[in-house]
Design an enzyme around this catalytic site. Structure first.
Site, PDB file in Angstrom:
ATOM      1  N   GLN A  47      40.073  30.492  43.568  1.00  0.00           N
ATOM      2  CA  GLN A  47      39.150  31.320  42.784  1.00  0.00           C
ATOM      3  C   GLN A  47      39.140  30.859  41.340  1.00  0.00           C
ATOM      4  O   GLN A  47      40.196  30.499  40.812  1.00  0.00           O
ATOM      5  CB  GLN A  47      39.636  32.787  42.862  1.00  0.00           C
ATOM      6  CG  GLN A  47      38.734  33.809  42.183  1.00  0.00           C
ATOM      7  CD  GLN A  47      39.224  35.210  42.411  1.00  0.00           C
ATOM      8  OE1 GLN A  47      39.489  35.608  43.553  1.00  0.00           O
ATOM      9  NE2 GLN A  47      39.341  35.982  41.341  1.00  0.00           N
ATOM     10  N   ASN A  49      38.076  32.057  37.445  1.00  0.00           N
ATOM     11  CA  ASN A  49      37.806  33.274  36.657  1.00  0.00           C
ATOM     12  C   ASN A  49      37.335  32.904  35.267  1.00  0.00           C
ATOM     13  O   ASN A  49      37.677  31.837  34.749  1.00  0.00           O
ATOM     14  CB  ASN A  49      39.078  34.130  36.564  1.00  0.00           C
ATOM     15  CG  ASN A  49      39.537  34.622  37.912  1.00  0.00           C
ATOM     16  OD1 ASN A  49      38.723  34.829  38.819  1.00  0.00           O
ATOM     17  ND2 ASN A  49      40.829  34.797  38.085  1.00  0.00           N
ATOM     18  N   HIS A  62      49.984  40.617  33.789  1.00  0.00           N
ATOM     19  CA  HIS A  62      49.583  40.918  35.173  1.00  0.00           C
ATOM     20  C   HIS A  62      50.200  39.960  36.179  1.00  0.00           C
ATOM     21  O   HIS A  62      50.440  38.784  35.892  1.00  0.00           O
ATOM     22  CB  HIS A  62      48.058  40.829  35.302  1.00  0.00           C
ATOM     23  CG  HIS A  62      47.335  41.772  34.402  1.00  0.00           C
ATOM     24  ND1 HIS A  62      46.017  41.619  34.052  1.00  0.00           N
ATOM     25  CD2 HIS A  62      47.750  42.896  33.751  1.00  0.00           C
ATOM     26  CE1 HIS A  62      45.659  42.585  33.235  1.00  0.00           C
ATOM     27  NE2 HIS A  62      46.684  43.380  33.044  1.00  0.00           N
ATOM     28  N   LYS A  71      48.125  30.267  38.205  1.00  0.00           N
ATOM     29  CA  LYS A  71      46.932  30.213  37.353  1.00  0.00           C
ATOM     30  C   LYS A  71      46.979  29.004  36.446  1.00  0.00           C
ATOM     31  O   LYS A  71      48.008  28.730  35.817  1.00  0.00           O
ATOM     32  CB  LYS A  71      46.845  31.491  36.493  1.00  0.00           C
ATOM     33  CG  LYS A  71      46.640  32.748  37.315  1.00  0.00           C
ATOM     34  CD  LYS A  71      46.995  33.985  36.547  1.00  0.00           C
ATOM     35  CE  LYS A  71      47.064  35.182  37.477  1.00  0.00           C
ATOM     36  NZ  LYS A  71      47.699  36.344  36.864  1.00  0.00           N
ATOM     37  N   TYR A 131      40.048  30.336  34.043  1.00  0.00           N
ATOM     38  CA  TYR A 131      41.261  29.969  34.756  1.00  0.00           C
ATOM     39  C   TYR A 131      41.046  29.959  36.259  1.00  0.00           C
ATOM     40  O   TYR A 131      40.248  30.724  36.785  1.00  0.00           O
ATOM     41  CB  TYR A 131      42.457  30.853  34.372  1.00  0.00           C
ATOM     42  CG  TYR A 131      42.256  32.330  34.463  1.00  0.00           C
ATOM     43  CD1 TYR A 131      41.506  33.015  33.515  1.00  0.00           C
ATOM     44  CD2 TYR A 131      42.849  33.062  35.477  1.00  0.00           C
ATOM     45  CE1 TYR A 131      41.341  34.381  33.580  1.00  0.00           C
ATOM     46  CE2 TYR A 131      42.708  34.428  35.542  1.00  0.00           C
ATOM     47  CZ  TYR A 131      41.945  35.074  34.589  1.00  0.00           C
ATOM     48  OH  TYR A 131      41.791  36.435  34.650  1.00  0.00           O
ATOM     49  N   ASP A 169      46.524  48.541  31.364  1.00  0.00           N
ATOM     50  CA  ASP A 169      47.589  47.884  30.599  1.00  0.00           C
ATOM     51  C   ASP A 169      48.294  48.858  29.664  1.00  0.00           C
ATOM     52  O   ASP A 169      49.481  48.728  29.393  1.00  0.00           O
ATOM     53  CB  ASP A 169      47.026  46.687  29.833  1.00  0.00           C
ATOM     54  CG  ASP A 169      46.558  45.603  30.793  1.00  0.00           C
ATOM     55  OD1 ASP A 169      45.780  44.728  30.358  1.00  0.00           O
ATOM     56  OD2 ASP A 169      46.959  45.647  31.976  1.00  0.00           O
TER      57      ASP A 169
HETATM   58  C1  T46 Z   1      41.203  39.785  37.721  1.00  0.00           C
HETATM   59  C2  T46 Z   1      39.925  40.158  38.416  1.00  0.00           C
HETATM   60  C3  T46 Z   1      39.193  41.260  38.031  1.00  0.00           C
HETATM   61  N1  T46 Z   1      38.033  41.574  38.692  1.00  0.00           N
HETATM   62  C4  T46 Z   1      37.262  42.744  38.234  1.00  0.00           C
HETATM   63  C5  T46 Z   1      38.039  44.037  38.283  1.00  0.00           C
HETATM   64  C6  T46 Z   1      37.515  44.804  37.098  1.00  0.00           C
HETATM   65  O1  T46 Z   1      36.344  45.527  37.479  1.00  0.00           O
HETATM   66  C7  T46 Z   1      37.104  43.732  36.099  1.00  0.00           C
HETATM   67  C8  T46 Z   1      38.125  43.519  35.011  1.00  0.00           C
HETATM   68  O2  T46 Z   1      39.380  43.378  35.633  1.00  0.00           O
HETATM   69  P1  T46 Z   1      40.716  43.428  34.759  1.00  0.00           P
HETATM   70  O3  T46 Z   1      40.607  44.511  33.743  1.00  0.00           O
HETATM   71  O4  T46 Z   1      41.881  43.453  35.728  1.00  0.00           O
HETATM   72  O5  T46 Z   1      40.649  42.004  34.034  1.00  0.00           O
HETATM   73  P2  T46 Z   1      41.809  41.381  33.127  1.00  0.00           P
HETATM   74  O6  T46 Z   1      42.503  42.440  32.355  1.00  0.00           O
HETATM   75  O7  T46 Z   1      41.182  40.251  32.424  1.00  0.00           O
HETATM   76  O8  T46 Z   1      42.822  40.823  34.206  1.00  0.00           O
HETATM   77  C9  T46 Z   1      43.265  39.493  34.206  1.00  0.00           C
HETATM   78  O9  T46 Z   1      44.109  39.379  33.093  1.00  0.00           O
HETATM   79  C10 T46 Z   1      45.225  38.530  33.138  1.00  0.00           C
HETATM   80  C11 T46 Z   1      45.166  37.640  31.934  1.00  0.00           C
HETATM   81  C12 T46 Z   1      45.448  37.759  34.358  1.00  0.00           C
HETATM   82  O10 T46 Z   1      46.216  36.801  34.360  1.00  0.00           O
HETATM   83  C13 T46 Z   1      44.798  38.140  35.604  1.00  0.00           C
HETATM   84  O11 T46 Z   1      44.113  37.030  36.128  1.00  0.00           O
HETATM   85  C14 T46 Z   1      43.889  39.276  35.550  1.00  0.00           C
HETATM   86  O12 T46 Z   1      44.671  40.389  35.889  1.00  0.00           O
HETATM   87  O13 T46 Z   1      36.972  42.514  36.858  1.00  0.00           O
HETATM   88  C15 T46 Z   1      37.568  40.836  39.748  1.00  0.00           C
HETATM   89  O14 T46 Z   1      36.527  41.148  40.343  1.00  0.00           O
HETATM   90  N2  T46 Z   1      38.300  39.736  40.159  1.00  0.00           N
HETATM   91  C16 T46 Z   1      39.460  39.369  39.529  1.00  0.00           C
HETATM   92  O15 T46 Z   1      40.074  38.350  39.914  1.00  0.00           O
END
Ligand code: T46
Length: 182
Positions: A47, A49, A62, A71, A131, A169
């Protein structure tokens, strides 16, 4: 791509081999053969991102426990301070952290293998992070550890703007309460 340094046993920092000319630049941001040779084992990504954030946003720390993600992280606009935390209980660097600045300027990449928590704080407005992940997103399997947990003691750069966290978080686990990898 060249290896700059390794840390915590298996985290790796790479620099990109950039070809500049009067049109601009070109570089291979990922090459399976080169990457696998540099890390010393075969890695398969499932995947890609892409996130964009304003200065002061902190995403992390995370990890997915039962489907852990490796990653490969880089910045295509702006800059971040990117951190990996060793959550492998049997590791000699368990609980230790490693952080580097990734930017569109330095074009460096960090490899955060499965077994680590990952996060970054954004240093400039309009920063965009790309990433690759070795496992699919599994939200029910995802954990968040508080970025300022004192047992880990990450030395985040001082910013002149407020830290902006997601609700997830803000309500993250302490390191002591988090589930670890064997
Ligand atoms: C991570 C991810 C999120 N999402 C959706 C879920 C939520 O609706 C939205 C935002 O998700 P989130 O708030 O978890 O995104 P980040 O806070 O940037 O999370 C990431 O932040 C740190 C830096 C990490 O290393 C991880 O890859 C990942 O957890 O995207 C998806 O659809 N697919 C995904 O792989």
């Amino acid at each position: 791509m060249k290896l700059v340094e390794k840390a915590l046993g298996d985290v790796a920092l790479f620099e990109s081999t950039v070809f500049g000319d009067d049109r601009g630049f070109f570089f291979e941001s990922y090459n399976e053969k080169v990457f696998n040779e540099l890390v010393g084992y075969k890695v398969t990504f499932k995947q890609d991102n892409h996130s964009k954030s304003q200065k002061g946003v902190l995403r992390g720390l995370h990890y997915q426990l039962n489907s852990p993600q490796g990653k490969l992280v880089r910045v295509i606009k702006g800059s971040v301070f990117d951190v990996a935390v060793d959550l492998r209980r049997c590791s000699s660097t368990f609980g230790q952290w490693y952080g580097v600045t990734l930017s569109s300027e330095n074009k460096n990449l960090i490899w955060v293998p499965p077994g680590f928590a990952h996060g970054f704080v954004v240093l400039e407005d309009e920063t965009e992070v790309l990433y690759k992940a070795t496992e699919f997103y599994a939200p029910k399997d995802e954990y968040s550890i508080l970025y300022n947990d004192q047992d880990i003691g990450i030395n985040w750069p001082k910013l002149d703007s407020e830290i902006l966290l997601s609700a997830k978080d803000t309500n993250g686990l302490t390191f002591a309460a988090a589930p670890y990898f064997k």
